[in-house]
Write a protein that holds these residues in place. Structure first.
Motif, mmCIF file in Angstrom:
data_model
loop_
_atom_site.group_PDB
_atom_site.id
_atom_site.type_symbol
_atom_site.label_atom_id
_atom_site.label_comp_id
_atom_site.label_asym_id
_atom_site.label_seq_id
_atom_site.Cartn_x
_atom_site.Cartn_y
_atom_site.Cartn_z
ATOM 1 N N SER A 161 23.779 132.655 12.623
ATOM 2 C CA SER A 161 23.864 131.537 13.558
ATOM 3 C C SER A 161 22.459 130.995 13.811
ATOM 4 O O SER A 161 21.469 131.710 13.704
ATOM 5 C CB SER A 161 24.524 131.977 14.873
ATOM 6 O OG SER A 161 23.753 132.981 15.489
ATOM 7 N N ILE A 162 22.416 129.720 14.154
ATOM 8 C CA ILE A 162 21.146 129.017 14.368
ATOM 9 C C ILE A 162 21.099 128.528 15.809
ATOM 10 O O ILE A 162 22.068 127.955 16.313
ATOM 11 C CB ILE A 162 21.023 127.811 13.415
ATOM 12 C CG1 ILE A 162 21.108 128.283 11.957
ATOM 13 C CG2 ILE A 162 19.736 127.044 13.672
ATOM 14 C CD1 ILE A 162 21.293 127.146 10.968
ATOM 15 N N GLU A 163 19.983 128.783 16.455
ATOM 16 C CA GLU A 163 19.756 128.272 17.804
ATOM 17 C C GLU A 163 18.359 127.665 17.868
ATOM 18 O O GLU A 163 17.385 128.310 17.475
ATOM 19 C CB GLU A 163 19.886 129.398 18.841
ATOM 20 C CG GLU A 163 21.299 129.922 18.984
ATOM 21 C CD GLU A 163 21.411 131.042 20.010
ATOM 22 O OE1 GLU A 163 20.446 131.265 20.772
ATOM 23 O OE2 GLU A 163 22.459 131.695 20.025
ATOM 24 N N GLN A 164 18.276 126.443 18.313
ATOM 25 C CA GLN A 164 17.020 125.717 18.455
ATOM 26 C C GLN A 164 16.202 125.726 17.160
ATOM 27 O O GLN A 164 14.994 125.931 17.153
ATOM 28 C CB GLN A 164 16.197 126.291 19.614
ATOM 29 C CG GLN A 164 16.908 126.170 20.938
ATOM 30 C CD GLN A 164 16.135 126.793 22.085
ATOM 31 O OE1 GLN A 164 15.037 127.299 21.931
ATOM 32 N NE2 GLN A 164 16.740 126.743 23.267
ATOM 33 N N GLY A 165 16.907 125.523 16.034
ATOM 34 C CA GLY A 165 16.245 125.406 14.745
ATOM 35 C C GLY A 165 15.769 126.709 14.146
ATOM 36 O O GLY A 165 15.040 126.700 13.153
ATOM 37 N N LYS A 166 16.189 127.868 14.702
ATOM 38 C CA LYS A 166 15.768 129.164 14.179
ATOM 39 C C LYS A 166 16.977 130.074 14.004
ATOM 40 O O LYS A 166 17.994 129.924 14.688
ATOM 41 C CB LYS A 166 14.783 129.838 15.136
ATOM 42 C CG LYS A 166 13.477 129.101 15.280
ATOM 43 C CD LYS A 166 12.546 129.854 16.200
ATOM 44 C CE LYS A 166 11.244 129.079 16.360
ATOM 45 N NZ LYS A 166 10.327 129.757 17.267
ATOM 46 N N VAL A 167 16.846 131.049 13.103
ATOM 47 C CA VAL A 167 17.906 132.037 12.921
ATOM 48 C C VAL A 167 17.986 132.881 14.185
ATOM 49 O O VAL A 167 16.997 133.466 14.620
ATOM 50 C CB VAL A 167 17.634 132.941 11.701
ATOM 51 C CG1 VAL A 167 18.674 134.056 11.619
ATOM 52 C CG2 VAL A 167 17.610 132.125 10.421
ATOM 53 N N ALA A 168 19.168 132.915 14.785
ATOM 54 C CA ALA A 168 19.360 133.675 16.017
ATOM 55 C C ALA A 168 20.069 134.999 15.769
ATOM 56 O O ALA A 168 19.839 135.973 16.486
ATOM 57 C CB ALA A 168 20.168 132.845 17.018
ATOM 58 N N PHE A 169 20.928 135.037 14.748
ATOM 59 C CA PHE A 169 21.731 136.230 14.520
ATOM 60 C C PHE A 169 22.170 136.279 13.072
ATOM 61 O O PHE A 169 22.430 135.246 12.467
ATOM 62 C CB PHE A 169 22.970 136.203 15.424
ATOM 63 C CG PHE A 169 23.267 137.514 16.067
ATOM 64 C CD1 PHE A 169 24.285 138.328 15.589
ATOM 65 C CD2 PHE A 169 22.529 137.946 17.144
ATOM 66 C CE1 PHE A 169 24.554 139.544 16.184
ATOM 67 C CE2 PHE A 169 22.792 139.154 17.757
ATOM 68 C CZ PHE A 169 23.814 139.965 17.273
ATOM 69 N N TRP A 170 22.238 137.473 12.507
ATOM 70 C CA TRP A 170 22.720 137.705 11.155
ATOM 71 C C TRP A 170 24.061 138.416 11.192
ATOM 72 O O TRP A 170 24.263 139.298 12.024
ATOM 73 C CB TRP A 170 21.746 138.595 10.384
ATOM 74 C CG TRP A 170 20.412 137.991 10.163
ATOM 75 C CD1 TRP A 170 19.282 138.205 10.916
ATOM 76 C CD2 TRP A 170 20.045 137.079 9.154
ATOM 77 N NE1 TRP A 170 18.244 137.478 10.414
ATOM 78 C CE2 TRP A 170 18.681 136.771 9.329
ATOM 79 C CE3 TRP A 170 20.741 136.479 8.107
ATOM 80 C CZ2 TRP A 170 18.004 135.898 8.499
ATOM 81 C CZ3 TRP A 170 20.050 135.609 7.276
ATOM 82 C CH2 TRP A 170 18.701 135.335 7.478
ATOM 83 N N GLN A 171 24.952 138.054 10.275
ATOM 84 C CA GLN A 171 26.191 138.793 10.032
ATOM 85 C C GLN A 171 26.275 139.042 8.531
ATOM 86 O O GLN A 171 26.108 138.111 7.733
ATOM 87 C CB GLN A 171 27.424 138.019 10.476
ATOM 88 C CG GLN A 171 27.642 138.000 11.963
ATOM 89 C CD GLN A 171 28.991 137.404 12.305
ATOM 90 O OE1 GLN A 171 29.505 136.540 11.604
ATOM 91 N NE2 GLN A 171 29.565 137.877 13.394
ATOM 92 N N VAL A 172 26.517 140.296 8.161
ATOM 93 C CA VAL A 172 26.612 140.654 6.752
ATOM 94 C C VAL A 172 27.915 141.408 6.521
ATOM 95 O O VAL A 172 28.154 142.443 7.152
ATOM 96 C CB VAL A 172 25.406 141.515 6.307
ATOM 97 C CG1 VAL A 172 25.516 141.860 4.837
ATOM 98 C CG2 VAL A 172 24.092 140.795 6.583
ATOM 99 N N SER A 173 28.756 140.877 5.642
ATOM 100 C CA SER A 173 29.987 141.564 5.258
ATOM 101 C C SER A 173 29.694 142.394 4.022
ATOM 102 O O SER A 173 29.070 141.912 3.073
ATOM 103 C CB SER A 173 31.106 140.571 4.960
ATOM 104 O OG SER A 173 31.464 139.890 6.149
#
Length: 69
Positions: free
Chosen positions: A48-60
């Motif tokens: 997910s992106i917040e304020q133009g930066k990566v905020a969170f990663w999800q890896v399946s």
């Protein structure tokens, strides 16, 4: 050398820090309830992106566990 049979399951880990941490989180959680974990394969990465930066990663990942003899 004995022959083994494996079952694979798909799980998703998440992390605010990195892709690797998301994978480690998923494997650590799975290892608490599953036995004989042997391998993993990354099948999808998203975030997910917040304020133009990566905020969170999800890896399946697919996790392979050896079935007991």
């Amino acid at each position: 050398m004995s022959e083994h049979v494996y079952k694979s399951i798909e799980i998703t880990g998440s992390s605010a820090h990195s892709i690797e941490d998301a994978v480690q989180t998923a494997i650590a959680k799975a290892s608490k309830t599953l036995r004989h974990l042997h391998w993993f394969e990354v099948v999808e990465t998203r975030g997910s992106i917040e304020q133009g930066k990566v905020a969170f990663w999800q890896v399946s990942i697919k996790v392979g566990l050896r079935l007991e003899d």
